[in-house]
Design a protein around this motif. Structure first.
Motif, PDB file in Angstrom:
ATOM      1  N   ASN A 184      -3.629  -0.901  -2.047  1.00 29.27           N
ATOM      2  CA  ASN A 184      -4.416   0.330  -1.992  1.00 29.27           C
ATOM      3  C   ASN A 184      -3.518   1.566  -1.996  1.00 29.27           C
ATOM      4  O   ASN A 184      -2.357   1.502  -1.606  1.00 29.27           O
TER       5      ASN A 184
ATOM      6  N   ASN B 159       0.835  -1.194   0.000  1.00 29.69           N
ATOM      7  CA  ASN B 159       0.000   0.000   0.000  1.00 29.69           C
ATOM      8  C   ASN B 159       0.878   1.255   0.000  1.00 29.69           C
ATOM      9  O   ASN B 159       2.037   1.213   0.431  1.00 29.69           O
TER      10      ASN B 159
ATOM     11  N   LYS C  90      -6.156  -1.840  -6.104  1.00 28.92           N
ATOM     12  CA  LYS C  90      -7.347  -1.980  -5.268  1.00 28.92           C
ATOM     13  C   LYS C  90      -8.009  -0.620  -5.095  1.00 28.92           C
ATOM     14  O   LYS C  90      -8.337   0.037  -6.077  1.00 28.92           O
ATOM     15  N   ASN C  91      -8.222  -0.165  -3.881  1.00 26.56           N
ATOM     16  CA  ASN C  91      -8.923   1.093  -3.645  1.00 26.56           C
ATOM     17  C   ASN C  91      -7.977   2.293  -3.646  1.00 26.56           C
ATOM     18  O   ASN C  91      -6.805   2.173  -3.295  1.00 26.56           O
TER      19      ASN C  91
ATOM     20  N   LEU D  28      -9.053   3.192   1.361  1.00 32.06           N
ATOM     21  CA  LEU D  28      -9.824   2.186   2.079  1.00 32.06           C
ATOM     22  C   LEU D  28      -9.867   2.582   3.553  1.00 32.06           C
ATOM     23  O   LEU D  28      -8.826   2.690   4.203  1.00 32.06           O
TER      24      LEU D  28
END
Length: 262
Positions: free
Chosen positions: A203, A174, A224-225, A228
């Motif tokens: 993320n 991340n 991904k996001n 999050l």
């Protein structure tokens, strides 16, 4: 020499600078290669490291336990096998009654290049959130090619926390991961401002049970996001603000609010 005699020999750690409690280190315009760690500091150590190169450590490049003052400015870290900069606040190392034990630590990490490491770029971890408040400023750094998160801060109280102007790109983890952090006195939010986070395998930003304010971040092409935000069902509150001027673009949606059931 017998095998038993060999086993009784002390272990030799190849560390360029080993600071004992209450020590100070000042390093400028130097280069270091192929150590286990370049800097290790015990309780209440203070370091100032500027315009230096740290390459190919076999552990954390900088490993700090309960530091008092940390200033890391305009350095290059590359190919660390563990965190390029690791800071830990541990309960069992605190000397009760010491004047220093009541002093709030200050951590400043600015304008560094943290590249191609096998773990975190910068990790700041506490054992729990009952420890003293820390003032943290992380700004204008470049994190690239890391195997884990660029910035990870977990289980910590702060009285000031700002992460701003960083460029984070091409990570296996991340971009920024904040977990169980808060200001226990003023309830002020950690500020994430004008960071650019791209091409992360996970993320862009992960917030777990923490107080944050997001301003003018640019987050795109993460797998991904973009952001999050996760909070447990027994969390006292969720206090994260995301301004409209933020820019998010990801494969699976820009913002995910997830309440994790116990």
């Amino acid at each position: 020499m017998t095998e038993e005699e060999k086993k009784s020999l002390p272990v030799v750690y190849e560390t360029a600078f080993w600071l004992h409690s209450n020590s100070f280190l000042n390093v400028k315009s130097s280069s270091f290669y192929h150590f286990d760690s370049f800097v290790y500091s015990e309780d209440y150590g203070s370091i100032n490291i500027e315009k230096s190169v740290f390459s190919d450590s076999r552990s954390h490049s900088i490993n700090l336990i309960n530091p008092l003052l940390v200033n890391v400015l305009e350095n290059t870290f590359e190919r660390s096998q563990k965190s390029s900069i690791s800071v830990k606040f541990l309960k069992h190392n605190r000397q009760k009654g010491s004047v220093l034990s009541n002093t709030s630590p200050i951590i400043s990490v600015k304008q560094n290049n943290i590249l191609r490491g096998s773990s975190y770029g910068l990790s700041i971890f506490g054992e729990d959130t009952k420890l003293k408040e820390v003032a943290i400023s992380i700004s204008r750094n470049t994190f690239e090619g890391l195997k884990k998160d660029a910035i990870g801060i977990k289980f910590l109280n702060y009285n000031y926390l700002k992460i701003s102007g960083n460029v984070i790109t091409r990570l296996n983890g991340n971009g920024i991961y904040l977990m169980q952090i808060r200001d226990p006195r003023q309830n002020s939010n950690a500020i994430l401002k004008k960071n650019k986070i791209t091409h992360c395998e996970q993320n862009g930003i992960v917030i777990k049970n923490s107080y944050t304010k997001h301003e003018s971040n640019t987050i795109y092409k993460n797998k991904k996001n973009g952001v999050l935000i996760v909070f447990d069902s027994n969390a006292d509150s969720l206090n994260s603000t995301i301004n409209q001027i933020d820019s998010y673009s990801t494969a699976n949606g820009s913002l995910n609010l997830n309440q994790k059931q116990q």
